[in-house]
Write an enzyme that holds these catalytic residues in place. Structure first.
Site, PDB file in Angstrom:
ATOM      1  N   THR A 117       0.677  -1.232   0.094  1.00 44.52           N
ATOM      2  CA  THR A 117      -0.009  -0.138  -0.095  1.00 44.52           C
ATOM      3  C   THR A 117       0.943   1.106  -0.137  1.00 44.52           C
ATOM      4  OG1 THR A 117      -1.427   1.437   1.235  1.00 44.52           O
ATOM      5  CG2 THR A 117      -0.043  -0.531   2.617  1.00 44.52           C
ATOM      6  N   TYR A 141      -2.012   0.438  10.140  1.00 42.30           N
ATOM      7  CA  TYR A 141      -2.053  -0.396   8.738  1.00 42.30           C
ATOM      8  C   TYR A 141      -1.006  -0.224   7.870  1.00 42.30           C
ATOM      9  CZ  TYR A 141      -3.784  -0.970   3.982  1.00 42.30           C
ATOM     10  OH  TYR A 141      -4.244  -1.324   2.850  1.00 42.30           O
TER      11      TYR A 141
END
Ligand code: UDP
Length: 329
Positions: A117, A141
């Site tokens: 990501t 995250y």
């Protein structure tokens, strides 16, 4: 040669399975169906309901199906949730990825593609941000995904596991043939939320933060159509299978749009206003993140085809209307 797709019942994973089966490849899906849907999996693929952290199960699947490549999507993906529940995110995204990789290494599979990501960059010093920028995640995250990238780097050196980690920017839109799309009812991602709002499924939506150092004060993101993201995976798979060097690649279009610009695009696509209100910033959000994505084009041969916000939004809206009709039936 079979591809094991973890999280193949999820939003992006289900599009991967469609692309692989469309290309005539054999696919086995491992998914615990906590957020994914069995109906979203292409009928030609075999679904095994289970956990990626179950090493014995993963080893058995690899042996039973003669798996030669793993594409790993399974994980948790909501940035603010990771701020509230970091240990849950480290378990799902890091600890379980470690177990999956241990089984993959033990079973002798050499090709591994990982859903990473743009959140690994945090608030990058440069825009667009290239893969050479030092990662500095600002949410659990992002950290949970970065740790898996590091495990892949080390496993490549130690065990010869070849990998491609694709750093996704903001993925949206749906299968152009209408077979899958973002289907999570309580999804939190901007384009989905704006589409649900314009269709009257939500009375209103929030814009998180209007005091960012960006042209209109709202966050900038690089939105990429799911079909282009999947074509990067297909290119990465072919690249690894022909012996390509392991590495990390950004997936985006190098074009940033603000939250308010996205809302305008949804209003244009629907021909109606999106009820929204300005609220304070949400935890874990970087101000702006735009991909430098020449590397994927040059090395993987990636050729994106849908670099157009209006197209992405229209595709997401069409899927949302499809879900609405299906739920009403
Ligand atoms: N966002 C927003 N309202 C929403 C959902 C998202 O203002 O209901 C903003 C969010 O703060 C961020 C951008 O839209 O600036 C993209 O958020 P999203 O959750 O879609 O993806 P992320 O970049 O967090 O992975």
């Amino acid at each position: 040669m079979t591809v094991l797709v973890t999280g193949g019942a999820g939003y992006i994973g289900s599009h991967m399975v469609l692309a692989l089966t469309d290309a005539g490849q054999d696919v086995v899906v491992l998914d615990n169906l906590t957020t994914g849907f069995a109906w979203a999996i292409a009928p030609q693929a075999k679904l095994i309901k289970g956990d990626i952290g179950d090493e014995a199960l993963v080893e058995k699947i690899i042996k039973d199906h003669k798996v030669d490549a793993v594409i790993h999507f399974a994980g948790s993906i909501v940035v603010p949730d990771s701020v509230v529940d970091p240990l849950g995110y480290y378990l799902n995204n890091t600890v379980k990825s470690r177990a999956l990789m241990a089984a993959v290494v033990k079973a002798g599979v050499k090709n591994f593609i990982f859903s990473s990501t743009a959140a690994v960059y945090g608030n990058p010093l440069t825009q667009p941000v290239f893969e050479s920028e030092k990662p500095a995640p600002i949410s659990p995250y992002g950290t949970s995904k970065l740790m898996t990238e590091l495990m892949l780097q080390d496993s490549h050196l130690a065990y010869g596991l070849n990998y491609v980690a694709l750093r996704y920017f903001n993925v949206a839109g749906a299968d152009p043939k209408g077979r899958s799309g973002q289907s999570t009812p309580r999804a939190t991602h901007l384009i989905k939320v704006a589409c649900q709002t314009v269709l009257g499924q939500r009375a209103s939506m929030d814009v998180y933060g209007t005091d960012y150092p960006t042209p209109d004060g709202t966050c900038l993101r690089d939105y990429i159509h799911v079909s282009d993201l999947i074509s990067a995976h297909m290119d990465a798979l072919a690249y690894l299978r022909r012996g390509g060097e392991s590495g990390i690649f950004n997936c985006g279009y190098s074009q940033g749009y603000s939250v308010l610009e996205v809302i305008k695009a949804v209003e244009k696509a629907a021909g109606r206003a999106v009820n929204h209100k300005m609220v304070p910033r949400r935890a874990g959000d970087p101000a702006a993140i735009v991909a430098g994505a020449t590397r994927a084009r040059e090395i993987l041969g990636w050729t994106p085809k849908h670099a157009d916000l209006d197209f992405i939004v229209a595709s997401a809206l069409a899927w949302e209307q499809h879900l609405q009709r299906r739920n009403a039936a």
